[in-house]
Design an enzyme around this catalytic site. Sequence first.
Site, PDB file in Angstrom:
ATOM      1  N   GLY A  56      35.456 103.081 -25.983  1.00  0.00           N
ATOM      2  CA  GLY A  56      34.460 102.813 -27.018  1.00  0.00           C
ATOM      3  C   GLY A  56      33.401 103.883 -27.246  1.00  0.00           C
ATOM      4  CD  GLU A  74      29.367 101.060 -21.774  1.00  0.00           C
ATOM      5  OE1 GLU A  74      30.015 101.290 -22.808  1.00  0.00           O
ATOM      6  OE2 GLU A  74      29.695 100.176 -20.986  1.00  0.00           O
ATOM      7  CG  ASP A  75      31.217 100.821 -26.266  1.00  0.00           C
ATOM      8  OD1 ASP A  75      30.692 100.470 -25.183  1.00  0.00           O
ATOM      9  OD2 ASP A  75      32.337 100.407 -26.609  1.00  0.00           O
ATOM     10  CG  ASP A 115      28.102  91.477 -25.075  1.00  0.00           C
ATOM     11  OD1 ASP A 115      27.188  91.031 -25.774  1.00  0.00           O
ATOM     12  OD2 ASP A 115      29.171  90.866 -24.902  1.00  0.00           O
ATOM     13  CE  LYS A 153      26.996  92.526 -28.979  1.00  0.00           C
ATOM     14  NZ  LYS A 153      28.160  91.609 -29.111  1.00  0.00           N
ATOM     15  CG  PHE A 204      32.663  91.054 -31.986  1.00  0.00           C
ATOM     16  CD1 PHE A 204      32.685  90.919 -30.603  1.00  0.00           C
ATOM     17  CD2 PHE A 204      33.582  91.893 -32.599  1.00  0.00           C
ATOM     18  CE1 PHE A 204      33.621  91.614 -29.840  1.00  0.00           C
ATOM     19  CE2 PHE A 204      34.525  92.589 -31.842  1.00  0.00           C
ATOM     20  CZ  PHE A 204      34.542  92.441 -30.466  1.00  0.00           C
ATOM     21  CB  VAL A 205      29.067  95.698 -33.701  1.00  0.00           C
ATOM     22  CG1 VAL A 205      27.824  95.153 -34.354  1.00  0.00           C
ATOM     23  CG2 VAL A 205      28.866  95.870 -32.203  1.00  0.00           C
ATOM     24  CG  ASP A 263      38.212  97.383 -29.387  1.00  0.00           C
ATOM     25  OD1 ASP A 263      37.202  97.499 -28.659  1.00  0.00           O
ATOM     26  OD2 ASP A 263      39.166  96.633 -29.107  1.00  0.00           O
ATOM     27  NE  ARG A 272      39.319 101.426 -29.158  1.00  0.00           N
ATOM     28  CZ  ARG A 272      38.559 100.754 -28.288  1.00  0.00           C
ATOM     29  NH1 ARG A 272      37.254 100.924 -28.286  1.00  0.00           N
ATOM     30  NH2 ARG A 272      39.102  99.922 -27.426  1.00  0.00           N
TER      31      ARG A 272
HETATM   32  P1  IMP Z   1      29.605  93.855 -21.191  1.00  0.00           P
HETATM   33  O1  IMP Z   1      29.596  92.401 -21.585  1.00  0.00           O
HETATM   34  O2  IMP Z   1      28.202  94.447 -21.284  1.00  0.00           O
HETATM   35  O3  IMP Z   1      30.220  94.045 -19.844  1.00  0.00           O
HETATM   36  O4  IMP Z   1      30.491  94.586 -22.282  1.00  0.00           O
HETATM   37  C1  IMP Z   1      31.673  95.197 -21.945  1.00  0.00           C
HETATM   38  C2  IMP Z   1      32.332  95.884 -23.096  1.00  0.00           C
HETATM   39  O5  IMP Z   1      32.731  94.914 -24.059  1.00  0.00           O
HETATM   40  C3  IMP Z   1      31.527  96.890 -23.892  1.00  0.00           C
HETATM   41  O6  IMP Z   1      31.423  98.151 -23.288  1.00  0.00           O
HETATM   42  C4  IMP Z   1      32.359  96.950 -25.150  1.00  0.00           C
HETATM   43  O7  IMP Z   1      33.457  97.822 -24.963  1.00  0.00           O
HETATM   44  C5  IMP Z   1      32.825  95.517 -25.302  1.00  0.00           C
HETATM   45  N1  IMP Z   1      31.959  94.818 -26.271  1.00  0.00           N
HETATM   46  C6  IMP Z   1      30.873  94.063 -26.049  1.00  0.00           C
HETATM   47  N2  IMP Z   1      30.345  93.606 -27.206  1.00  0.00           N
HETATM   48  C7  IMP Z   1      31.120  94.104 -28.186  1.00  0.00           C
HETATM   49  C8  IMP Z   1      31.083  94.011 -29.635  1.00  0.00           C
HETATM   50  O8  IMP Z   1      30.208  93.399 -30.274  1.00  0.00           O
HETATM   51  N3  IMP Z   1      32.083  94.682 -30.295  1.00  0.00           N
HETATM   52  C9  IMP Z   1      33.050  95.391 -29.664  1.00  0.00           C
HETATM   53  N4  IMP Z   1      33.115  95.515 -28.342  1.00  0.00           N
HETATM   54  C10 IMP Z   1      32.159  94.878 -27.597  1.00  0.00           C
HETATM   55 MG    MG Z   2      32.661  99.964 -23.527  1.00  0.00          MG
END
Ligand code: IMP
Ligand code: MG
Length: 176
Positions: free
Chosen positions: A45, A100-101, A104, A132, A153-154, A160, A166
């Site tokens: 990402g 990081e992208d 969440d 977020k 959800f982006v 993706d 992407r």
């Molecule tokens: P985490 O919940 O912070 O562990 O998020 C893990 C991964 O989920 C992120 O690095 C993204 O790759 C993916 N992710 C979380 N939220 C989104 C979203 O809104 N769109 C797309 N990918 C997401």
């Molecule tokens: Mg990621």
Amino acid sequence: MDVEKRQKKVLLTGEQIARRAAELGAQISEDFKGETVCLVGTLRGAVMWMAELMKNITCDTVIDFVMASSYGSGTESSGNVKIKKDLDTDIAGKNVIIIEDIIDTGNTLAALRDLFASRRPRSLKICTLLDKPSRRTAAVKADYVGFEIENLFVIGYGLDYDQKYRNLPYVSYLED
Ligand code: IMP
Ligand code: MG
């Protein structure tokens, strides 16, 4: 659901993101003036954001990539993080910035951060395109944040939905 029709909404334009990358790149360049930074992109990402950001960093820079996957139910990650591709770089004594992208829940990043910290880098920072905070369950905070967004959800700009979108040169979102 017809994703094709829903992915046209623009949350952040490529121009907005490029401007923010220039600001954060300048800040990072200032923070690490005279030093070398190792940028670690999280596959897949973060690639577009990392590419934009690194153009704006003027101190000596090396790059590497890591790929983590976290297993959880549905679209939510869990604390059970597996490293699918580790670093090729020995980060002991180095300045490391994880790119990081999106943060969440924070589960993935918290695990990565703890793993990297155990390797004794000189410094360890986090730079994320999107944050977020309303969804956070793990205690993790980025040092450099592109944009804080609400609980959407982006997609696009590296992010993706089912491995698609992407390549969009802007950040869009899906409506439920
Ligand atoms: P985490 O919940 O912070 O562990 O998020 C893990 C991964 O989920 C992120 O690095 C993204 O790759 C993916 N992710 C979380 N939220 C989104 C979203 O809104 N769109 C797309 N990918 C997401
Ligand atoms: Mg990621």
